[in-house]
Scaffold this motif. Structure first.
Motif, short mmCIF file in Angstrom:
data_model
loop_
_atom_site.label_atom_id
_atom_site.label_comp_id
_atom_site.label_asym_id
_atom_site.label_seq_id
_atom_site.Cartn_x
_atom_site.Cartn_y
_atom_site.Cartn_z
N PHE A 169 0.83 -1.20 0.00
CA PHE A 169 0.00 0.00 0.00
C PHE A 169 0.87 1.26 0.00
O PHE A 169 0.55 2.23 -0.67
N HIS A 170 1.98 1.24 0.74
CA HIS A 170 2.88 2.39 0.78
C HIS A 170 3.35 2.75 -0.62
O HIS A 170 3.31 3.92 -1.02
N ASN A 171 3.78 1.74 -1.37
CA ASN A 171 4.25 1.99 -2.74
C ASN A 171 3.12 2.48 -3.64
O ASN A 171 3.31 3.41 -4.42
N PHE A 172 1.96 1.85 -3.52
CA PHE A 172 0.80 2.27 -4.31
C PHE A 172 0.42 3.72 -3.99
O PHE A 172 0.21 4.53 -4.89
N GLY B 121 0.64 7.19 -6.38
CA GLY B 121 -0.51 8.06 -6.57
C GLY B 121 -0.20 9.51 -6.21
O GLY B 121 -0.62 10.44 -6.90
N CYS B 122 0.56 9.70 -5.14
CA CYS B 122 0.94 11.05 -4.73
C CYS B 122 1.86 11.71 -5.75
O CYS B 122 1.73 12.91 -6.03
N VAL B 123 2.78 10.93 -6.33
CA VAL B 123 3.65 11.47 -7.38
C VAL B 123 2.79 11.94 -8.56
O VAL B 123 2.98 13.05 -9.07
N LEU B 124 1.85 11.11 -8.99
CA LEU B 124 0.97 11.49 -10.10
C LEU B 124 0.14 12.72 -9.77
O LEU B 124 -0.05 13.59 -10.63
N LEU B 125 -0.33 12.81 -8.55
CA LEU B 125 -1.12 13.97 -8.14
C LEU B 125 -0.29 15.26 -8.19
O LEU B 125 -0.76 16.29 -8.70
N HIS B 126 0.94 15.20 -7.70
CA HIS B 126 1.79 16.39 -7.72
C HIS B 126 2.20 16.77 -9.14
O HIS B 126 2.29 17.96 -9.46
N GLY C 170 6.44 16.20 -4.90
CA GLY C 170 6.42 14.96 -5.68
C GLY C 170 7.74 14.20 -5.59
O GLY C 170 7.76 12.98 -5.49
N LEU C 171 8.85 14.95 -5.59
CA LEU C 171 10.16 14.31 -5.49
C LEU C 171 10.36 13.62 -4.14
O LEU C 171 11.05 12.60 -4.07
N SER C 172 9.75 14.16 -3.10
CA SER C 172 9.88 13.49 -1.80
C SER C 172 9.28 12.09 -1.85
O SER C 172 9.84 11.15 -1.29
N TRP C 173 8.17 11.94 -2.58
CA TRP C 173 7.57 10.61 -2.74
C TRP C 173 8.42 9.75 -3.66
O TRP C 173 8.53 8.53 -3.46
N VAL C 174 9.02 10.34 -4.70
CA VAL C 174 9.90 9.58 -5.59
C VAL C 174 11.10 9.05 -4.81
O VAL C 174 11.48 7.88 -4.97
N PHE C 175 11.69 9.88 -3.95
CA PHE C 175 12.82 9.42 -3.13
C PHE C 175 12.39 8.27 -2.22
O PHE C 175 13.14 7.31 -2.02
N PHE C 176 11.18 8.36 -1.67
CA PHE C 176 10.68 7.26 -0.86
C PHE C 176 10.57 5.99 -1.69
O PHE C 176 10.97 4.91 -1.26
#
Length: 145
Positions: free
Chosen positions: A84-87, A91-96, A129-135
């Motif tokens: 779920f974390h990855n999913f 989604g957050c990356v796409l939203l940003h 968005g990059l913060s989620w990409v780094f995650f």
């Protein structure tokens, strides 16, 4: 870092959304003046009382939506499922990305009223968005090491 990183990232984004939403709901005039200056903010407030009421109502509902998103992020922070974390992060990356594209194509046209505010917001969307990409990169590296 996987689970704790997701928790911290969600809490950080939650605090940003909760704070921004509360400021938009209750202190939108002060935030406009602080961020745009008195002259430009007076244009954003509207020229007639009817326009001012509509703009203030719109800002309050936008702030309420942002506050609800912050509350949702706070709740999601406590989910323990790594898939779920990855999913959710994807989604957050796409939203940003969608928000940055919206600002580039539509808010940029309001440049005479907003100045270069849209550019600052695009940079903020990309950074969030990059913060989620780094995650995602870190969790992918953790998974395959």
């Amino acid at each position: 870092m996987g689970s704790s990183g997701f928790f911290l990232l969600c809490i950080l984004h939650s605090m940003v959304a909760l704070t921004s939403g509360a400021l938009m709901m209750f202190y939108s005039n002060e935030v406009f003046i602080f961020s745009h200056g008195r002259e430009r903010a007076s244009k954003l407030f509207g020229s007639t009382p009817h326009d001012q009421l509509i703009i203030q109502t719109s800002d309050s509902f936008s702030g309420l939506l942002l506050f609800a998103i912050g509350f949702f992020l706070f709740m999601v922070a406590f989910v323990k499922d790594r898939e779920f974390h990855n999913f959710f992060a994807k989604g957050c990356v796409l939203l940003h990305i969608a928000m940055a594209v919206w600002r580039i194509y539509f808010e940029r046209k309001l440049e005479e009223d907003l100045g270069h505010d849209w550019l600052r917001l695009v940079v903020a969307d990309i950074a969030l968005g990059l913060s989620w990409v780094f995650f995602l990169v870190y969790s992918w590296r953790e998974k395959y090491d």
